[in-house]
Design an enzyme around this catalytic site. Structure first.
Site, PDB file in Angstrom:
ATOM      1  N   LYS A  79       0.818  -1.191   0.000  1.00 25.92           N
ATOM      2  CA  LYS A  79       0.000   0.000   0.000  1.00 25.92           C
ATOM      3  C   LYS A  79       0.861   1.253   0.000  1.00 25.92           C
ATOM      4  CE  LYS A  79      -2.952  -2.444   3.257  1.00 25.92           C
ATOM      5  NZ  LYS A  79      -3.426  -2.437   4.645  1.00 25.92           N
ATOM      6  N   GLY A  80       2.108   1.106   0.441  1.00 26.87           N
ATOM      7  CA  GLY A  80       2.945   2.282   0.691  1.00 26.87           C
ATOM      8  C   GLY A  80       3.269   3.112  -0.539  1.00 26.87           C
ATOM      9  N   GLU A  83       8.351   3.411  -6.290  1.00 24.97           N
ATOM     10  CA  GLU A  83       8.389   2.848  -4.932  1.00 24.97           C
ATOM     11  C   GLU A  83       8.566   3.923  -3.862  1.00 24.97           C
ATOM     12  OE1 GLU A  83       7.735   0.789  -2.869  1.00 24.97           O
ATOM     13  OE2 GLU A  83       8.586  -1.185  -3.148  1.00 24.97           O
ATOM     14  N   ASP A  84       8.222   3.554  -2.649  1.00 28.67           N
ATOM     15  CA  ASP A  84       8.406   4.473  -1.529  1.00 28.67           C
ATOM     16  C   ASP A  84       9.821   4.404  -0.960  1.00 28.67           C
ATOM     17  OD1 ASP A  84       7.967   1.897  -0.596  1.00 28.67           O
ATOM     18  OD2 ASP A  84       6.396   2.443   0.829  1.00 28.67           O
ATOM     19  N   ASP A 138      14.997  -0.692   1.228  1.00 34.50           N
ATOM     20  CA  ASP A 138      15.758  -1.054   2.428  1.00 34.50           C
ATOM     21  C   ASP A 138      16.754  -2.139   1.985  1.00 34.50           C
ATOM     22  OD1 ASP A 138      16.704  -1.567   4.914  1.00 34.50           O
ATOM     23  OD2 ASP A 138      14.826  -2.240   5.790  1.00 34.50           O
ATOM     24  N   PHE A 153      14.035   3.689  11.136  1.00 37.40           N
ATOM     25  CA  PHE A 153      12.676   3.336  10.729  1.00 37.40           C
ATOM     26  C   PHE A 153      11.857   4.605  10.554  1.00 37.40           C
ATOM     27  CE2 PHE A 153       8.454   1.613  10.735  1.00 37.40           C
ATOM     28  CZ  PHE A 153       8.629   0.430  10.037  1.00 37.40           C
ATOM     29  N   VAL A 154      11.357   4.789   9.339  1.00 37.68           N
ATOM     30  CA  VAL A 154      10.604   6.014   9.049  1.00 37.68           C
ATOM     31  C   VAL A 154       9.125   5.703   8.802  1.00 37.68           C
ATOM     32  CG1 VAL A 154      12.563   7.318   8.141  1.00 37.68           C
ATOM     33  CG2 VAL A 154      11.247   5.859   6.601  1.00 37.68           C
ATOM     34  N   ASP A 165       4.271   2.843   6.960  1.00 38.05           N
ATOM     35  CA  ASP A 165       3.504   2.604   8.188  1.00 38.05           C
ATOM     36  C   ASP A 165       4.334   1.929   9.270  1.00 38.05           C
ATOM     37  OD1 ASP A 165       3.575   0.044   6.707  1.00 38.05           O
ATOM     38  OD2 ASP A 165       2.269  -0.647   8.317  1.00 38.05           O
TER      39      ASP A 165
HETATM   40  P1  IMP Z   1      13.010  -4.293   1.297  1.00 38.82           P
HETATM   41  O1  IMP Z   1      12.578  -5.495   0.488  1.00 38.82           O
HETATM   42  O2  IMP Z   1      13.841  -4.666   2.507  1.00 38.82           O
HETATM   43  O3  IMP Z   1      13.693  -3.241   0.459  1.00 38.82           O
HETATM   44  O4  IMP Z   1      11.693  -3.694   1.925  1.00 38.82           O
HETATM   45  C1  IMP Z   1      10.973  -2.747   1.257  1.00 38.82           C
HETATM   46  C2  IMP Z   1       9.616  -2.510   1.885  1.00 38.82           C
HETATM   47  O5  IMP Z   1       9.642  -2.600   3.316  1.00 38.82           O
HETATM   48  C3  IMP Z   1       9.204  -1.082   1.580  1.00 38.82           C
HETATM   49  O6  IMP Z   1       8.545  -0.992   0.327  1.00 38.82           O
HETATM   50  C4  IMP Z   1       8.348  -0.734   2.756  1.00 38.82           C
HETATM   51  O7  IMP Z   1       7.024  -1.172   2.511  1.00 38.82           O
HETATM   52  C5  IMP Z   1       8.957  -1.534   3.908  1.00 38.82           C
HETATM   53  N1  IMP Z   1       9.920  -0.702   4.673  1.00 38.82           N
HETATM   54  C6  IMP Z   1      11.267  -0.736   4.623  1.00 38.82           C
HETATM   55  N2  IMP Z   1      11.814   0.165   5.474  1.00 38.82           N
HETATM   56  C7  IMP Z   1      10.772   0.797   6.067  1.00 38.82           C
HETATM   57  C8  IMP Z   1      10.687   1.871   7.048  1.00 38.82           C
HETATM   58  O8  IMP Z   1      11.664   2.437   7.543  1.00 38.82           O
HETATM   59  N3  IMP Z   1       9.433   2.238   7.409  1.00 38.82           N
HETATM   60  C9  IMP Z   1       8.304   1.657   6.892  1.00 38.82           C
HETATM   61  N4  IMP Z   1       8.343   0.676   5.981  1.00 38.82           N
HETATM   62  C10 IMP Z   1       9.563   0.240   5.563  1.00 38.82           C
HETATM   63 MG    MG Z   2       6.774  -0.622  -0.535  1.00 41.55          MG
END
Ligand code: IMP
Ligand code: MG
Length: 184
Positions: free
Chosen positions: A48-49, A104-105, A108, A158-159, A165
């Site tokens: 949803k982000g 994308e938002d 990470d 963590f944001v 969210d």
């Molecule tokens: P990744 O696969 O580890 O890159 O995770 C990406 C997804 O995790 C993002 O699209 C977010 O939905 C969630 N995410 C990663 N870091 C944060 C954060 O700091 N706050 C909130 N959601 C996060």
């Molecule tokens: Mg996301």
């Protein structure tokens, strides 16, 4: 009326105005990059982000686009994603022979996004690029996926807000804030 409890949001990292200004510049760069495209550019965002970035960014583009959404569940290891992804809602649009831009938002680990890029390429997309509003600066940069367009590099914290969210809360904040470490 219950109000959002903002006492756990420690600091505002990026303001609403800074987000909008940066998205405007990125939209101009993306328009320029795809200026010779004859076909529609397909914008894909992850629920949803990602929808907050998608809505604001796509309104600033002049390129002819189609928009679509996927809902993915990434099996987490604690707060980290594992890269094992399940599709909860698939695309409606057939992206075979289309140019695709993922909106994308935050990146990470980048594991979810790596999976998505591979999946879209396997479906016959002519190109798959990434725009991400945020990318966390982490120790282990090796092999991490790179967005072609990035809004802001942020520290490894963590944001929340602007789509992101904590336990489904804080998504609707118009800015990006850092959550109190003691909560996580
Ligand atoms: P990744 O696969 O580890 O890159 O995770 C990406 C997804 O995790 C993002 O699209 C977010 O939905 C969630 N995410 C990663 N870091 C944060 C954060 O700091 N706050 C909130 N959601 C996060
Ligand atoms: Mg996301």
């Amino acid at each position: 009326m219950a109000k959002e409890d903002l006492s756990n949001v420690r600091e505002i990292l990026i303001t609403e105005q800074q987000i909008q200004d940066r998205l405007k510049i990125l939209a101009q760069e993306v328009d320029e990059y795809y200026q010779d495209l004859d076909d529609d550019l397909v914008l894909i965002s992850v629920l949803k982000g990602g929808i907050y970035v998608m809505v604001d960014f796509s309104k600033k583009l002049t390129t002819r686009t189609l928009t679509d959404y996927m809902s993915l569940s990434s099996y987490g290891l604690g707060t980290k994603s594992s890269g094992v992804v399940r599709v909860l809602k698939d695309l409606d649009i057939d992206i075979n022979n289309k140019h695709v831009l993922i909106v994308e938002d935050i990146i990470d680990s980048g594991l979810t996004l790596s999976w998505l890029v591979d999946t879209l390429r396997n479906r016959g997309a002519l190109s798959v690029e990434i725009l991400s509003l945020l990318k966390k600066e982490i120790q282990d940069e090796d092999d991490r996926i790179e967005p072609k367009w990035l809004g802001f590099k942020i520290p490894d914290k963590f944001v929340v807000g602007y789509g992101m969210d904590y336990g489904e809360h804080y998504r609707t904040l118009p800015y990006i804030g850092v959550l109190d470490e003691s909560l996580i």
